[in-house]
Design an enzyme around this catalytic site. Sequence first.
Site, PDB file in Angstrom:
ATOM      1  CD  GLU A  56     -31.055 -21.116 -21.320  1.00  0.00           C
ATOM      2  OE1 GLU A  56     -30.350 -21.659 -20.450  1.00  0.00           O
ATOM      3  OE2 GLU A  56     -30.918 -19.926 -21.645  1.00  0.00           O
ATOM      4  NE  ARG A 295     -34.136  -7.774 -23.578  1.00  0.00           N
ATOM      5  CZ  ARG A 295     -33.866  -8.359 -22.416  1.00  0.00           C
ATOM      6  NH1 ARG A 295     -32.603  -8.606 -22.065  1.00  0.00           N
ATOM      7  NH2 ARG A 295     -34.825  -8.724 -21.622  1.00  0.00           N
ATOM      8  CE  LYS A 305     -35.721 -17.288 -18.302  1.00  0.00           C
ATOM      9  NZ  LYS A 305     -35.101 -18.547 -18.801  1.00  0.00           N
TER      10      LYS A 305
END
Length: 588
Positions: A56, A295, A305
Amino acid sequence: MSNDANTKKTDTKSDASAHTPAPVSNFLRGIIDHDLAAGTYTRDGLPNVITRFPPEPNGYLHIGHAKSICLNFGLARDYAGRCHLRFDDTNPEKEDQEYVDTIIDSVKWLGFDWNDSPEQGGGSHLYYASDYFDTFYAIAEYLINAGHAYVDSQSADDMAANRGDFSKPGVNSPFRDRTAAESLDLFRRMKAGEFQGGEHILRAKIDMASPNMNMRDPAIYRIRQAHHHRTGDKWCIYPMYDYAHPLEDAIENITHSICTLEFQDHRPFYDWIIERAAEGGFFKQPVPRQYEFARLNLTYVVTSKRKLRQLVEQNIVSGWDDPRMPTIVGIRRRGYTPEALQLFCERIGVTRSDGWIDYSTLEGCLREDLDPKAPRATAVLRPLKLIIDNFPEGENVACSAPVHPHHPERGNREFTISKELWIEQEDFMEVPSKGYFRLFPGNKVRLRYGYVVECTGADKDADGNIIAVHCNYFADSKSGTEGSANYKVKGNIHWVSAADALEVEVRLYDRLFTDANPDAGGKDFMTLLNPSALEVVKAYVEPGMKDVTPDTRLQFERHGYFVADRVDSVVGKPVFNRVTTLKDSWGK
């Protein structure tokens, strides 16, 4: 082992870069191997393996994304397939062209490409979700007409309350039984801009009693009166990520849609929406399948983030590319190599279960990559003047050292020795401790690549601080000459000539946090910042360093691996970042 023993052998021979490690088998390769054997994705004109990396464009990529990049592009490479770079740009309020540009640059820097070879036609496989907005909208209208979607007019609070939780089922919306015609009319008016955000939303009609919260009539379109960085003001309704993402995969003929474990519970909706669209004739079988892997959880690092943005906005770091940041731009500026990151990602493997990777594993891969590549140089980071009292005044004697100790074909580097030198402060002790073999009154040491000297004393300032050390040299002891073998000394120290050394700024970077898991267990990560994560020193380096270009990596013998900063360094006035130390000493 004494510190002097360490200084005698600053290089470790390695041939790790002489080969590329063979791919390590994992469950994803097993799935692909099975599909290839079964001919699952044998389709005219298309590779049998098509993966994608779908960021994204709402922030900077971090090292966790590097694992995904290496995995998706690596699988496509190893199976003679292709990997798409696709931007999931479905939320215009948080997206920006700046992020698109830096993501493209980061993927390229890691060594991957989304373009076909000239033999394959040279086509590009760079895509955007916004390329498909018209198709998404057409599928949404089909879902409404087929009874699979409806426009809900509940408030956000009512919708959340009626969704239920893990212990109780949700409650059907009072608008769930709207006719297809009414929902279609409202949806078209939403698209025309008649309503404000929050007045209506388009939801899939699945099962409000499902134990999987993602299947309780998830939202698939919402109103957003926002300017899109690619489509401008054409749209005021935008698809939700969970709706758009599987459709993008299907449109692009992805075979294996690989994502992290947090999307495991989203997989039923992924399958549901593609199957409904296929029923409507939008896609043909076989359709993509989603597979989840663990992950990257790296100690001493945060990858949220929100938290990374907090570090930037509160000026804890200098920006997204600060070398202490785990962003790819930060890691790159720190001096890491693409090869080291690829080696790291290959070495840690791919699993279905979460676990932690120690930061030292990443640093070990970096050292393994840099050791055979990095030219050597001498730097004095905490300088102390050494005066050779019996050295001829004004004389400079040529010395040389190998560019790389294991690659004589790379030649030598040249410098001089003179009456006044710079040495490390820790290389002199007025009263030596046990096992100390460097400079102290009456002791002899070898100046690396130079002469043997005997310490005679030191000068102090008014406060008793050592400001200069004195010694005498032995003219027949120069390294490489026949007489040098007559001198047996235990200490061997680094130096640069004060007459021609280059004064430079050196930034000594370390881990950003003192805690291995800075954001786990309810900890406040901001209280765990490492006060020693950055130390800036004025150092002296051998004169050849004035010609170093930005992004050049090298080893300062004894101190570690360094890089000429890609932003602040210029030829003639380099600025060096410490990439990593010569060996792992964290917490020891």
